[in-house]
Design an enzyme around this catalytic site. Structure first.
Site, PDB file in Angstrom:
ATOM      1  N   GLN A  23       0.832  -0.979  -0.259  1.00 28.13           N
ATOM      2  CA  GLN A  23      -0.086  -0.378  -0.131  1.00 28.13           C
ATOM      3  C   GLN A  23       0.769   1.591   0.123  1.00 28.13           C
ATOM      4  O   GLN A  23       2.534   1.319   0.458  1.00 28.13           O
ATOM      5  CB  GLN A  23      -1.175  -0.400   1.316  1.00 28.13           C
ATOM      6  CG  GLN A  23      -0.248  -0.159   2.584  1.00 28.13           C
ATOM      7  CD  GLN A  23      -1.193  -1.536   3.260  1.00 28.13           C
ATOM      8  OE1 GLN A  23      -2.009  -1.012   3.249  1.00 28.13           O
ATOM      9  NE2 GLN A  23      -0.212  -1.069   5.096  1.00 28.13           N
TER      10      GLN A  23
ATOM     11  N   ASP B 188       0.494  -0.183  13.829  1.00 25.85           N
ATOM     12  CA  ASP B 188       0.868   1.411  15.059  1.00 25.85           C
ATOM     13  C   ASP B 188       1.251   0.635  16.348  1.00 25.85           C
ATOM     14  O   ASP B 188       2.104   1.810  17.075  1.00 25.85           O
ATOM     15  CB  ASP B 188      -0.054   2.759  14.754  1.00 25.85           C
ATOM     16  CG  ASP B 188      -1.406   1.718  15.248  1.00 25.85           C
ATOM     17  OD1 ASP B 188      -1.799   1.937  16.770  1.00 25.85           O
ATOM     18  OD2 ASP B 188      -2.251   1.793  14.884  1.00 25.85           O
TER      19      ASP B 188
ATOM     20  N   GLU C  22       1.170  -8.438  12.102  1.00 27.84           N
ATOM     21  CA  GLU C  22       1.039  -7.028  10.582  1.00 27.84           C
ATOM     22  C   GLU C  22       1.329  -7.483   9.692  1.00 27.84           C
ATOM     23  O   GLU C  22       2.653  -7.779   8.808  1.00 27.84           O
ATOM     24  CB  GLU C  22       1.677  -6.179  11.078  1.00 27.84           C
ATOM     25  CG  GLU C  22       2.058  -5.104  10.374  1.00 27.84           C
ATOM     26  CD  GLU C  22       0.515  -4.327   9.268  1.00 27.84           C
ATOM     27  OE1 GLU C  22       0.330  -4.243   8.681  1.00 27.84           O
ATOM     28  OE2 GLU C  22      -0.442  -4.392  10.256  1.00 27.84           O
TER      29      GLU C  22
ATOM     30  N   ASP D   4       1.416 -12.511   6.886  1.00 28.60           N
ATOM     31  CA  ASP D   4       0.071 -13.007   7.133  1.00 28.60           C
ATOM     32  C   ASP D   4      -1.240 -13.290   8.000  1.00 28.60           C
ATOM     33  O   ASP D   4      -1.078 -14.100   8.138  1.00 28.60           O
ATOM     34  CB  ASP D   4      -0.173 -13.277   5.829  1.00 28.60           C
ATOM     35  CG  ASP D   4      -1.574 -13.182   5.175  1.00 28.60           C
ATOM     36  OD1 ASP D   4      -2.524 -13.275   5.453  1.00 28.60           O
ATOM     37  OD2 ASP D   4      -1.183 -13.935   3.845  1.00 28.60           O
ATOM     38  N   GLY D   5      -1.681 -12.371   8.092  1.00 29.10           N
ATOM     39  CA  GLY D   5      -2.938 -13.039   9.456  1.00 29.10           C
ATOM     40  C   GLY D   5      -3.528 -14.128   8.768  1.00 29.10           C
ATOM     41  O   GLY D   5      -3.873 -14.538   9.837  1.00 29.10           O
TER      42      GLY D   5
ATOM     43  N   ASP E 190      -8.217  -5.387  13.308  1.00 31.97           N
ATOM     44  CA  ASP E 190      -7.708  -3.716  13.089  1.00 31.97           C
ATOM     45  C   ASP E 190      -7.233  -3.738  11.894  1.00 31.97           C
ATOM     46  O   ASP E 190      -6.297  -3.112  11.993  1.00 31.97           O
ATOM     47  CB  ASP E 190      -6.897  -3.289  14.307  1.00 31.97           C
ATOM     48  CG  ASP E 190      -6.574  -1.147  14.184  1.00 31.97           C
ATOM     49  OD1 ASP E 190      -7.800  -1.399  13.219  1.00 31.97           O
ATOM     50  OD2 ASP E 190      -5.819  -0.929  14.888  1.00 31.97           O
ATOM     51  N   SER E 191      -7.790  -3.355  10.753  1.00 27.35           N
ATOM     52  CA  SER E 191      -7.673  -3.512   9.805  1.00 27.35           C
ATOM     53  C   SER E 191      -7.791  -2.226   8.806  1.00 27.35           C
ATOM     54  O   SER E 191      -9.134  -1.423   9.621  1.00 27.35           O
ATOM     55  CB  SER E 191      -8.149  -4.546   9.085  1.00 27.35           C
ATOM     56  OG  SER E 191      -9.660  -4.853   8.583  1.00 27.35           O
ATOM     57  N   THR E 192      -7.500  -2.116   8.043  1.00 25.49           N
ATOM     58  CA  THR E 192      -8.114  -1.201   7.118  1.00 25.49           C
ATOM     59  C   THR E 192      -9.797  -1.824   6.901  1.00 25.49           C
ATOM     60  O   THR E 192      -9.620  -2.941   7.389  1.00 25.49           O
ATOM     61  CB  THR E 192      -7.081  -0.754   5.691  1.00 25.49           C
ATOM     62  OG1 THR E 192      -7.771  -2.368   5.515  1.00 25.49           O
ATOM     63  CG2 THR E 192      -5.628  -0.531   5.549  1.00 25.49           C
ATOM     64  N   ASP E 193     -10.748  -1.149   5.482  1.00 23.01           N
ATOM     65  CA  ASP E 193     -11.798  -1.484   4.845  1.00 23.01           C
ATOM     66  C   ASP E 193     -11.414  -2.846   3.580  1.00 23.01           C
ATOM     67  O   ASP E 193     -10.389  -2.771   3.965  1.00 23.01           O
ATOM     68  CB  ASP E 193     -12.617  -0.325   4.408  1.00 23.01           C
ATOM     69  CG  ASP E 193     -12.760   0.802   5.594  1.00 23.01           C
ATOM     70  OD1 ASP E 193     -13.193   0.597   6.389  1.00 23.01           O
ATOM     71  OD2 ASP E 193     -12.618   2.338   5.569  1.00 23.01           O
TER      72      ASP E 193
END
Length: 288
Positions: free
Chosen positions: A33, A88, A108, A140-141, A159-162
Site C-alpha cells: 500500500q 501502529d 501485521e 500474513d494474519g 484492527d484492519s483497513t476497510d
C-alpha cells in the site's frame, strides 16, 4: 519536509475531509500500500494508507481503548490475545496494560507500517514493542489464523483497513471460521466495521458472515472524530452470549483487578455497557 498544503482523504468519492499539512514526514510505497505520515495543525501526526486516514495522535485513544478494553474486560479472564493488523502499536499497548494478559501476539502484514510508526508515531505504541509478553510478527494474519492451534487464544482483535485491498481477506467467512477454531471455549473476536451512516453494507455483510461461526454476534460503537460520518462500529462475535451482558459494576471490578482503572480517556464501565445499546439505524443492519 516543511510544507503548507492540504491532504484530502479519499475514502468516499462523494464526501470527505481534508487536513492542513504543516510538515510531511514520510511517503512510502510498500509492497502492499501507499503510506503517508504528516504533521497537521488540528490532529497532530497522521498516518494514511492508500489515501485513507488510519490514525491521528489527537484522537487515537478513543478507537484503541474501545477496540481493546471492551473485549478483554467482557471476557474477564483473557490471558492470550491475538492482534491482527494494528501496525501502529496502539492496540498492543492497551492489551499489555492488562496485568491479566500473559501473552499478546501481533501479526501485521506490512512491516513498513510498523517501521514508520516506531519512527514517527512513537507515543502510540510506547514501550509495548519491547514488552516481554509481546510477540510481533511481520506476516500474513490469514495464514497465522489458519494454522494456529485450536483453542490457543482467548480474544482476537482485528484492527484492519476497510474490506478493500489488503484488508479484504479479514472479512471473509473463512477467516471467521478459523478465528472461531483458534479461540477458547468462551473466546471472542472484535473488528472494526466502518461508519454505518456511510458503510452500512460493511456492517451488515460482515455480521452475517460472523454469525455462521459464532453463537452471539452484535456490534458496539465509539465516537471517533477522525472517522467522519458519526459512530464507528466495532463488530462483536462471541462463543458465549453472556459475555456482553455484564453490568457496569462487574466491568469496573474487572478493570480494577486488571490495573487499567483510571488510565483511560474515553473508556469507562458505563460507556462499555452503553456502547452495545445501538440506535435503530445501526441495529437494523445486524439481523441474522
Amino acid at each position: 519536509m516543511t510544507t503548507d498544503s492540504w491532504v484530502n482523504e479519499t475514502l468516499y468519492a462523494e464526501w470527505g475531509q481534508r487536513f492542513r499539512v504543516t510538515r510531511e514526514l514520510a511517503r512510502v510505497k510498500s509492497d502492499f500500500q501507499d503510506i503517508m505520515v504528516f504533521e497537521s495543525e488540528s490532529h497532530g501526526r497522521v498516518m494514511l494508507l492508500d489515501g485513507v486516514v488510519q490514525i491521528t495522535e489527537r484522537d487515537e485513544f478513543v478507537y484503541q481503548e474501545m477496540l481493546t478494553h471492551v473485549p478483554l474486560l467482557a471476557h474477564g479472564a483473557a490471558k492470550r490475545v491475538l492482534i491482527i493488523g494494528a501496525g501502529d502499536g496502539g492496540v498492543l499497548k492497551r492489551v499489555l496494560q492488562h496485568s491479566t494478559v500473559e501473552k499478546a501476539v501481533k501479526v501485521e502484514i506490512d512491516g513498513e507500517v510498523i517501521r514508520l510508526s516506531k519512527e514517527f508515531l512513537p507515543g502510540i505504541g510506547g514501550d509495548a514493542w519491547t514488552d516481554p509478553r509481546a510477540e510481533v510478527i511481520v506476516g500474513d494474519g490469514i495464514d497465522y489464523v489458519r494454522t494456529a492451534p485450536a483453542g490457543s487464544f482467548d480474544v482476537v482483535i482485528v484492527d484492519s483497513t476497510d474490506p478493500i485491498g489488503v484488508g479484504e481477506v479479514l472479512f471473509t467467512e473463512e477467516f471467521y471460521a478459523n478465528a472461531a477454531r483458534l479461540l477458547s471455549d468462551k473466546g471472542l473476536i472484535v473488528n472494526q466495521c466502518g461508519v454505518p451512516f456511510m458503510q452500512a453494507d460493511e456492517l451488515r455483510d460482515t455480521n452475517l458472515r460472523r454469525a455462521k461461526s459464532f453463537a452471539d454476534t452484535w456490534a458496539y460503537v465509539a465516537a471517533v472524530p477522525t472517522y467522519v460520518g458519526g459512530f464507528m462500529t466495532l463488530g462483536w462475535a462471541a462463543k458465549d452470549a453472556a459475555l456482553r451482558q455484564h453490568d457496569a459494576a462487574t466491568i469496573r471490578a474487572r478493570a480494577e483487578a486488571a490495573g487499567i482503572a483510571g488510565k483511560t480517556r474515553y473508556w469507562t464501565p458505563e460507556i462499555h455497557v452503553g456502547a452495545f445499546h445501538l440506535p435503530p439505524y445501526i441495529s437494523e443492519n445486524l439481523s441474522r
